[in-house]
Design a protein around this motif. Structure first.
Motif, mmCIF file in Angstrom:
data_model
loop_
_atom_site.group_PDB
_atom_site.id
_atom_site.type_symbol
_atom_site.label_atom_id
_atom_site.label_comp_id
_atom_site.label_asym_id
_atom_site.label_seq_id
_atom_site.Cartn_x
_atom_site.Cartn_y
_atom_site.Cartn_z
ATOM 1 N N GLU A 58 50.059 41.158 -34.498
ATOM 2 C CA GLU A 58 49.250 40.177 -33.763
ATOM 3 C C GLU A 58 50.018 39.704 -32.532
ATOM 4 O OE1 GLU A 58 47.323 36.997 -36.008
ATOM 5 O OE2 GLU A 58 48.060 37.983 -37.813
ATOM 6 N N PRO A 59 49.307 39.225 -31.504
ATOM 7 C CA PRO A 59 49.985 38.690 -30.323
ATOM 8 C C PRO A 59 50.827 37.461 -30.680
ATOM 9 C CG PRO A 59 47.656 39.070 -29.884
ATOM 10 C CD PRO A 59 47.853 39.253 -31.353
ATOM 11 N N ILE A 103 54.840 31.172 -23.669
ATOM 12 C CA ILE A 103 55.107 32.448 -23.009
ATOM 13 C C ILE A 103 54.618 33.586 -23.896
ATOM 14 C CG2 ILE A 103 56.901 33.913 -22.016
ATOM 15 C CD1 ILE A 103 58.611 31.262 -21.860
ATOM 16 N N PRO A 104 53.609 34.333 -23.452
ATOM 17 C CA PRO A 104 53.143 35.478 -24.249
ATOM 18 C C PRO A 104 54.257 36.514 -24.358
ATOM 19 C CG PRO A 104 51.572 34.933 -22.520
ATOM 20 C CD PRO A 104 52.811 34.146 -22.240
ATOM 21 N N LEU A 105 54.439 37.046 -25.549
ATOM 22 C CA LEU A 105 55.439 38.084 -25.767
ATOM 23 C C LEU A 105 54.742 39.414 -25.923
ATOM 24 C CD1 LEU A 105 57.790 36.235 -28.273
ATOM 25 C CD2 LEU A 105 58.070 36.504 -25.808
ATOM 26 N N SER A 106 55.306 40.422 -25.326
ATOM 27 C CA SER A 106 54.728 41.754 -25.392
ATOM 28 C C SER A 106 54.707 42.242 -26.829
ATOM 29 C CB SER A 106 55.545 42.715 -24.525
ATOM 30 O OG SER A 106 55.113 44.035 -24.732
ATOM 31 N N ALA A 107 53.617 42.816 -27.231
ATOM 32 C CA ALA A 107 53.506 43.356 -28.583
ATOM 33 C C ALA A 107 53.782 44.853 -28.595
ATOM 34 C CB ALA A 107 52.108 43.076 -29.137
ATOM 35 N N ALA A 118 46.688 43.688 -27.220
ATOM 36 C CA ALA A 118 47.423 42.516 -27.695
ATOM 37 C C ALA A 118 47.866 41.642 -26.530
ATOM 38 C CB ALA A 118 48.635 42.953 -28.517
ATOM 39 N N ALA A 119 48.361 42.267 -25.468
ATOM 40 C CA ALA A 119 48.809 41.491 -24.315
ATOM 41 C C ALA A 119 47.628 40.772 -23.665
ATOM 42 C CB ALA A 119 49.505 42.396 -23.300
ATOM 43 N N ALA A 120 46.480 41.450 -23.578
ATOM 44 C CA ALA A 120 45.305 40.811 -22.985
ATOM 45 C C ALA A 120 44.822 39.656 -23.852
ATOM 46 C CB ALA A 120 44.188 41.835 -22.806
ATOM 47 N N ALA A 121 44.864 39.823 -25.171
ATOM 48 C CA ALA A 121 44.443 38.751 -26.071
ATOM 49 C C ALA A 121 45.373 37.556 -25.953
ATOM 50 C CB ALA A 121 44.401 39.244 -27.511
ATOM 51 N N ALA A 122 46.667 37.814 -25.870
ATOM 52 C CA ALA A 122 47.623 36.712 -25.741
ATOM 53 C C ALA A 122 47.396 35.973 -24.433
ATOM 54 C CB ALA A 122 49.058 37.227 -25.818
ATOM 55 N N ALA A 123 47.171 36.709 -23.360
ATOM 56 C CA ALA A 123 46.956 36.070 -22.066
ATOM 57 C C ALA A 123 45.653 35.269 -22.072
ATOM 58 C CB ALA A 123 46.921 37.117 -20.959
ATOM 59 N N ALA A 124 44.650 35.734 -22.826
ATOM 60 C CA ALA A 124 43.367 35.053 -22.848
ATOM 61 C C ALA A 124 43.426 33.726 -23.592
ATOM 62 C CB ALA A 124 42.308 35.940 -23.487
ATOM 63 N N VAL A 125 44.236 33.649 -24.647
ATOM 64 C CA VAL A 125 44.239 32.426 -25.439
ATOM 65 C C VAL A 125 45.353 31.460 -25.066
ATOM 66 C CG1 VAL A 125 43.134 33.504 -27.413
ATOM 67 C CG2 VAL A 125 45.609 33.439 -27.311
ATOM 68 N N SER A 130 53.606 30.176 -14.911
ATOM 69 C CA SER A 130 54.563 30.961 -14.158
ATOM 70 C C SER A 130 55.086 32.173 -14.891
ATOM 71 C CB SER A 130 55.743 30.070 -13.758
ATOM 72 O OG SER A 130 56.386 29.601 -14.931
ATOM 73 N N ALA A 131 54.905 32.285 -16.190
ATOM 74 C CA ALA A 131 55.485 33.393 -16.924
ATOM 75 C C ALA A 131 54.500 34.555 -16.998
ATOM 76 C CB ALA A 131 55.863 32.954 -18.325
ATOM 77 N N GLN A 132 55.011 35.753 -16.765
ATOM 78 C CA GLN A 132 54.225 36.958 -16.919
ATOM 79 C C GLN A 132 54.527 37.525 -18.300
ATOM 80 O OE1 GLN A 132 51.991 37.996 -14.714
ATOM 81 N NE2 GLN A 132 52.468 36.220 -13.488
ATOM 82 N N PRO A 133 53.587 38.192 -18.936
ATOM 83 C CA PRO A 133 53.832 38.713 -20.271
ATOM 84 C C PRO A 133 55.036 39.644 -20.354
ATOM 85 C CG PRO A 133 51.502 38.843 -19.749
ATOM 86 C CD PRO A 133 52.215 38.388 -18.508
ATOM 87 N N THR A 134 55.363 40.346 -19.289
ATOM 88 C CA THR A 134 56.476 41.290 -19.341
ATOM 89 C C THR A 134 57.770 40.702 -18.801
ATOM 90 O OG1 THR A 134 55.822 42.166 -17.183
ATOM 91 C CG2 THR A 134 54.942 43.280 -19.142
ATOM 92 N N GLU A 135 57.787 39.446 -18.425
ATOM 93 C CA GLU A 135 58.995 38.831 -17.873
ATOM 94 C C GLU A 135 59.986 38.527 -18.990
ATOM 95 O OE1 GLU A 135 59.911 35.654 -14.398
ATOM 96 O OE2 GLU A 135 58.315 35.144 -15.790
ATOM 97 N N SER A 136 61.238 38.899 -18.776
ATOM 98 C CA SER A 136 62.243 38.717 -19.823
ATOM 99 C C SER A 136 62.661 37.256 -19.934
ATOM 100 C CB SER A 136 63.467 39.579 -19.540
ATOM 101 O OG SER A 136 64.193 39.057 -18.444
#
Length: 196
Positions: A58-59, A103-107, A118-125, A130-136
């Motif tokens: 899950e995200p 901060i959404p974490l990449s799945a 998963a990344a789209a679902a995390a970003a949607a909810v 300022s954080a991007q899903p792929t930003e470390s």
């Protein structure tokens, strides 16, 4: 401000945003069952993710919590009785207002085929500013540290200029002015987004 972190399922965090409080202690355990909410310091959350959330498809989101905004105690305790490493434990409900970033974490590591979904679902909810899903995490950490150091430099520079121009009274006035400017800039940078 002391910052601690908590790994959460995106669905649990979305429910907490609606209710105003987060009550999941850890994966599969509630606050009522555990007695506290597990949290981590900046140097601990990645190991927690690998050890306890490695099989989760899950995200996930990483909740960045400002302990100054909590209305319940945070206690540093060993993870196991007699252990040497301590972790922050939140003794009570986590108010959604104490979470300064989600901060959404990449799945991708957990479910390669479902990573885009998963990344789209995390970003949607989870709204973030300022954080991007792929930003470390290290990139986020160093950017925050640089910003905080810049604010300190503003205070010191204005204090020095004030001291040169008006002695110790001018120095105090310069430090006060620098502090006000730093607080205003800090609040603008960390303002919570408003949902339309």
């Amino acid at each position: 401000m002391a910052t601690i972190f908590h790994l959460a399922l995106a669905s649990d965090w979305a429910a907490a945003q609606e209710s105003g409080a987060y009550t999941t202690s850890t994966l599969g355990r509630t606050l009522a069952e555990e007695g506290f909410i597990h949290a981590s310091r900046a140097d601990q959350w990645t190991a927690v993710r690998e050890r306890f959330y490695g099989d989760v498809s899950e995200p996930l989101v990483l909740l960045q919590i400002d302990t100054d905004l909590l209305d319940v105690p945070v206690v540093e305790e060993p993870a196991v009785p007699g252990g040497s490493e301590t972790f922050p434990h939140i003794y009570g409900r986590l108010s959604a207002t104490a979470v300064v970033k989600a901060i959404p974490l990449s799945a991708a590591a957990e479910a390669p085929a479902a990573a885009p979904v998963a990344a789209a679902a995390a970003a949607a909810v989870v709204p973030t500013t300022s954080a991007q899903p792929t930003e470390s995490f290290s990139r986020i950490y160093f950017r925050e540290m640089f910003f905080n150091m810049a604010m300190l430099c503003i205070v010191l520079a204005l204090g020095t200029i004030g001291g040169l121009l008006g002695g110790w009274i001018g120095g105090l006035a310069g430090v006060a002015a620098g502090g006000v400017i730093a607080v205003v800039l800090y609040r603008r940078r960390h303002a919570k987004p408003t949902l339309a």
